[in-house]
Scaffold this active site. Structure first.
Site, PDB file in Angstrom:
ATOM      1  N   GLY A 173       0.827  -1.204   0.000  1.00  0.00           N
ATOM      2  CA  GLY A 173       0.000   0.000   0.000  1.00  0.00           C
ATOM      3  C   GLY A 173       0.856   1.246   0.000  1.00  0.00           C
ATOM      4  N   SER A 174       0.387   2.289   0.658  1.00  0.00           N
ATOM      5  CA  SER A 174       1.074   3.585   0.576  1.00  0.00           C
ATOM      6  C   SER A 174       2.313   3.628   1.479  1.00  0.00           C
ATOM      7  CB  SER A 174       0.121   4.708   0.975  1.00  0.00           C
ATOM      8  OG  SER A 174      -0.186   4.614   2.344  1.00  0.00           O
ATOM      9  N   THR A 175       3.233   4.482   1.121  1.00  0.00           N
ATOM     10  CA  THR A 175       4.466   4.639   1.900  1.00  0.00           C
ATOM     11  C   THR A 175       4.128   5.126   3.312  1.00  0.00           C
ATOM     12  OG1 THR A 175       5.694   5.097  -0.115  1.00  0.00           O
ATOM     13  CG2 THR A 175       6.710   5.821   1.936  1.00  0.00           C
ATOM     14  N   THR A 224       1.468   4.629   5.217  1.00  0.00           N
ATOM     15  CA  THR A 224       0.984   3.553   6.094  1.00  0.00           C
ATOM     16  C   THR A 224       2.106   2.544   6.369  1.00  0.00           C
ATOM     17  OG1 THR A 224      -1.247   3.874   5.278  1.00  0.00           O
ATOM     18  CG2 THR A 224      -0.807   1.782   6.342  1.00  0.00           C
ATOM     19  N   GLY A 225       2.943   2.296   5.386  1.00  0.00           N
ATOM     20  CA  GLY A 225       4.096   1.403   5.591  1.00  0.00           C
ATOM     21  C   GLY A 225       4.992   1.923   6.711  1.00  0.00           C
ATOM     22  N   GLU A 271       5.719  -3.447   0.581  1.00  0.00           N
ATOM     23  CA  GLU A 271       5.684  -3.195  -0.870  1.00  0.00           C
ATOM     24  C   GLU A 271       4.895  -1.911  -1.043  1.00  0.00           C
ATOM     25  OE1 GLU A 271       7.312  -4.808  -3.080  1.00  0.00           O
ATOM     26  OE2 GLU A 271       7.993  -6.375  -1.726  1.00  0.00           O
ATOM     27  N   CYS A 276       0.934  -0.719  -8.775  1.00  0.00           N
ATOM     28  CA  CYS A 276       2.130  -0.062  -8.221  1.00  0.00           C
ATOM     29  C   CYS A 276       3.224   0.019  -9.287  1.00  0.00           C
ATOM     30  CB  CYS A 276       2.604  -0.736  -6.946  1.00  0.00           C
ATOM     31  SG  CYS A 276       2.821  -2.500  -7.088  1.00  0.00           S
TER      32      CYS A 276
HETATM   33  P1  NDP Z   1      -3.081   2.645   2.372  1.00  0.00           P
HETATM   34  O1  NDP Z   1      -1.932   2.163   1.610  1.00  0.00           O
HETATM   35  O2  NDP Z   1      -2.856   3.835   3.224  1.00  0.00           O
HETATM   36  O3  NDP Z   1      -3.559   1.422   3.273  1.00  0.00           O
HETATM   37  C1  NDP Z   1      -4.795   1.351   3.899  1.00  0.00           C
HETATM   38  C2  NDP Z   1      -4.831  -0.001   4.593  1.00  0.00           C
HETATM   39  O4  NDP Z   1      -3.836  -0.023   5.605  1.00  0.00           O
HETATM   40  C3  NDP Z   1      -6.159  -0.254   5.258  1.00  0.00           C
HETATM   41  O5  NDP Z   1      -6.422  -1.649   5.228  1.00  0.00           O
HETATM   42  C4  NDP Z   1      -5.887   0.181   6.670  1.00  0.00           C
HETATM   43  O6  NDP Z   1      -6.711  -0.491   7.581  1.00  0.00           O
HETATM   44  C5  NDP Z   1      -4.437  -0.221   6.876  1.00  0.00           C
HETATM   45  N1  NDP Z   1      -3.740   0.597   7.853  1.00  0.00           N
HETATM   46  C6  NDP Z   1      -3.777   1.941   7.992  1.00  0.00           C
HETATM   47  N2  NDP Z   1      -2.967   2.328   9.012  1.00  0.00           N
HETATM   48  C7  NDP Z   1      -2.403   1.211   9.500  1.00  0.00           C
HETATM   49  C8  NDP Z   1      -1.451   0.945  10.534  1.00  0.00           C
HETATM   50  N3  NDP Z   1      -0.948   1.928  11.281  1.00  0.00           N
HETATM   51  N4  NDP Z   1      -1.089  -0.325  10.751  1.00  0.00           N
HETATM   52  C9  NDP Z   1      -1.595  -1.323   9.998  1.00  0.00           C
HETATM   53  N5  NDP Z   1      -2.496  -1.143   9.020  1.00  0.00           N
HETATM   54  C10 NDP Z   1      -2.888   0.116   8.762  1.00  0.00           C
HETATM   55  O7  NDP Z   1      -4.286   2.766   1.348  1.00  0.00           O
HETATM   56  P2  NDP Z   1      -5.185   3.890   0.801  1.00  0.00           P
HETATM   57  O8  NDP Z   1      -6.380   3.224   0.299  1.00  0.00           O
HETATM   58  O9  NDP Z   1      -5.375   4.979   1.796  1.00  0.00           O
HETATM   59  O10 NDP Z   1      -4.346   4.413  -0.465  1.00  0.00           O
HETATM   60  C11 NDP Z   1      -3.542   5.549  -0.392  1.00  0.00           C
HETATM   61  C12 NDP Z   1      -2.544   5.561  -1.526  1.00  0.00           C
HETATM   62  O11 NDP Z   1      -1.763   4.376  -1.469  1.00  0.00           O
HETATM   63  C13 NDP Z   1      -3.117   5.543  -2.925  1.00  0.00           C
HETATM   64  O12 NDP Z   1      -3.424   6.827  -3.368  1.00  0.00           O
HETATM   65  C14 NDP Z   1      -2.005   4.945  -3.739  1.00  0.00           C
HETATM   66  O13 NDP Z   1      -1.118   5.953  -4.124  1.00  0.00           O
HETATM   67  C15 NDP Z   1      -1.297   4.040  -2.754  1.00  0.00           C
HETATM   68  N6  NDP Z   1      -1.607   2.619  -2.972  1.00  0.00           N
HETATM   69  C16 NDP Z   1      -0.586   1.828  -3.350  1.00  0.00           C
HETATM   70  C17 NDP Z   1      -0.814   0.504  -3.593  1.00  0.00           C
HETATM   71  C18 NDP Z   1       0.299  -0.409  -4.032  1.00  0.00           C
HETATM   72  O14 NDP Z   1       0.023  -1.432  -4.650  1.00  0.00           O
HETATM   73  N7  NDP Z   1       1.544  -0.110  -3.712  1.00  0.00           N
HETATM   74  C19 NDP Z   1      -2.150  -0.082  -3.482  1.00  0.00           C
HETATM   75  C20 NDP Z   1      -3.163   0.833  -3.043  1.00  0.00           C
HETATM   76  C21 NDP Z   1      -2.875   2.136  -2.788  1.00  0.00           C
HETATM   77  P3  NDP Z   1      -7.431   0.291   8.787  1.00  0.00           P
HETATM   78  O15 NDP Z   1      -8.230   1.359   8.159  1.00  0.00           O
HETATM   79  O16 NDP Z   1      -8.213  -0.712   9.514  1.00  0.00           O
HETATM   80  O17 NDP Z   1      -6.317   0.788   9.608  1.00  0.00           O
END
Ligand code: NDP
Length: 468
Positions: free
Chosen positions: A219-221, A223-224, A241, A275
């Protein structure tokens, strides 16, 4: 009403706050689920800890049979799974079917991979054997772009290496993952592979749990980084990733027809929400006009609509936030003086539709070039000096993937070697292989997935020194 999941005969109830799953082609909800409460997440982790005591002793032969049966079940339910993916994610049905098929094939590849034992014999007769042992309970957080396939990329390496695993799917696309875990649980013992649901703090609660030994996140940097911070107290292993801003560099000798088709396919793959999609296209000035013309014709030929309609080739963006983000980046580029090269196309009135958009004449420093747009828009930049374009490609904070397009493979490979990314393709882009380590450099990730070394990231080493 609470959410009850039948995970292959094991019933799970979630009673936390409810959330809607929206169909992005209509912008209306089509399912309502409950989040897992904190107590329900803790219970799921405790069940996994208990299940691990037995699962870690599963034999490789048993895993082979289980993975074969699961892959076969997935294939036999391909139509139903693909329909769920399309409804929750938005991609056209044919692409959802590809996602299911690729997922089943990935499971079979892992099934056929052997986990090695290293052995060294030393001069004094001592033998050292190094085993790859399971870590324990893995938490997996998966995104909304390829929900089914990325869940497979997380769950099956964990299971293959004899860990238990708990997935938290994106709240935008949980349904196909629920289906996957239901199929898995027709075959695996209770507690080995489970799911928790929610939005807001489910992911943080799960990944911070002290009994979780490893976190896999895509997912996003931002949240990572949060996950990495939360892993410090219990020294969890983490594989991240993250995002990318992949550059494709087209040299002057590239075959235009071939390049145009492949580049269009990998820039707009999944409506650009991949990605490793091409996010910046650098084209040598000698072929710039000819390539742009071909790409525009391909964009203009797309049939935009609901993915459930068999004529559709181009679906909506997955969610409202992403839709606003991509629109804002396009508007900002236009304000900065860039030109939209694609002619205006009609899109359905409801739903998060953005037509494939190709943008030229971008001033340096435009956010559309510097940020990860993650949507159906492609900035094209003209170049005449290869070293400057390599420097420009490397100027990104990201380092996920890149590509070089040329009829001269040696020349392309010399450029590829200079790109600061974990993957570089020559004459292709965004082509994943279960054999190749997939590694994000810079802000694109930590650790890596795929290949034997990616699989072994789900293990810890045990060295046994045997003295005669
Ligand atoms: P995020 O990448 O920010 O991830 C959201 C997920 O992470 C939700 O399941 C959320 O669950 C969980 N999460 C959030 N905070 C935490 C934490 N502290 N610990 C563990 N889990 C957590 O997704 P977004 O949908 O907000 O997308 C934002 C941007 O990410 C997009 O604009 C895009 O640029 C990028 N992206 C990249 C992807 C890739 O393949 N690399 C895929 C999708 C998005 P909960 O709400 O329960 O915390």
């Amino acid at each position: 009403m609470n959410t009850q999941l039948n995970q292959g005969g094991i019933y799970t109830t979630f009673s936390g706050e409810s959330f809607e799953v929206i169909n992005p082609a209509t912008a209306t909800p089509f399912a309502v689920l409950n989040s897992s409460s904190a107590a329900e997440i803790d219970h799921t982790v405790n069940q996994a800890v208990e299940a691990f005591a037995t699962w870690k002793q599963v034999t490789d032969t048993e895993i082979y049979a289980l993975f074969s049966a699961i892959a076969a079940d997935i294939r036999s339910q391909k139509a139903e799974i693909a329909s769920l993916i399309t409804q929750e994610q938005g991609k056209p049905l044919f692409l959802a079917e590809v996602e299911v098929e690729l997922g089943a094939g990935w499971i079979e590849h892992l099934r056929d991979t052997e986990i090695p034992v290293e052995q060294y014999e030393e001069a004094n007769g001592k033998v050292i054997r190094i085993y790859n042992k399971p870590i324990g309970v893995v938490a997996s957080i998966t995104p909304w772009n390829w929900p089914f396939m990325i869940a497979i990329w997380h769950l099956f390496p964990a299971l293959k290496t004899k860990n238990c695993v708990i997935n938290k799917p994106s709240e935008y696309t949980p349904l196909s993952t629920i289906k996957l875990i239901e199929i898995i649980n027709h075959h695996l013992p209770a507690g080995v592979c489970s799911i928790v649901l929610g939005k807001g703090d489910t992911g943080a609660h799960l990944t911070a749990h002290p009994a979780i030994g490893k976190v896999a996140f895509t997912g996003s940097t931002r949240t990572g980084q949060a996950i990495l911070k939360n892993s410090v107290d219990s020294l969890k292993s983490v594989v991240l990733e993250l995002g990318g801003n992949d550059a494709a560099i087209v040299l002057e000798d590239a075959d235009l027809d071939y390049v145009a088709e492949k580049i269009f396919g990998s820039a707009f793959l999944n409506m650009g929400q991949t990605c490793t999609a091409i996010k910046r296209l650098y084209v040598h000035e000698d072929i710039y006009d000819a390539l742009v013309e071909k790409l525009l014709a391909m964009a203009q030929a797309q049939v935009i609509g609901s993915g459930l309609d068999s004529a559709t080739t181009f679906g909506p963006v997955q969610n409202a936030i992403q839709y606003q983000k991509v629109k804002a980046l396009i508007d900002d580029a236009i304000t900065q003086g860039a030109s939209v090269l694609t002619a205006k196309m009609e899109v359905p009135e409801h739903g998060y539709f953005i037509a494939p958009t190709i943008i030229g004449d971008l001033p340096a420093g435009t956010a559309l070039i510097d940020q990860e747009q993650f949507g159906p828009v492609l900035p094209i930049i003209r170049f005449n000096d290869i070293q400057s374009v390599i420097a420009e490609a490397n100027r990104s904070e990201f380092g996920l993937g890149g590509s070089v397009w040329s009829a001269d493979i040696a020349k392309a490979e010399a450029v590829a070697q200079q790109l600061e990314t974990g993957t570089v393709w020559i004459n292709r882009h965004a082509e994943m292989s279960p054999n190749a380590a997939f590694c994000g450099w810079k802000m694109s990730g930590l650790g890596h997935a795929f290949g034997l070394s990616g699989l072994l990231q789900f293990t810890k080493k045990q060295a046994i020194h045997i003295n005669p």
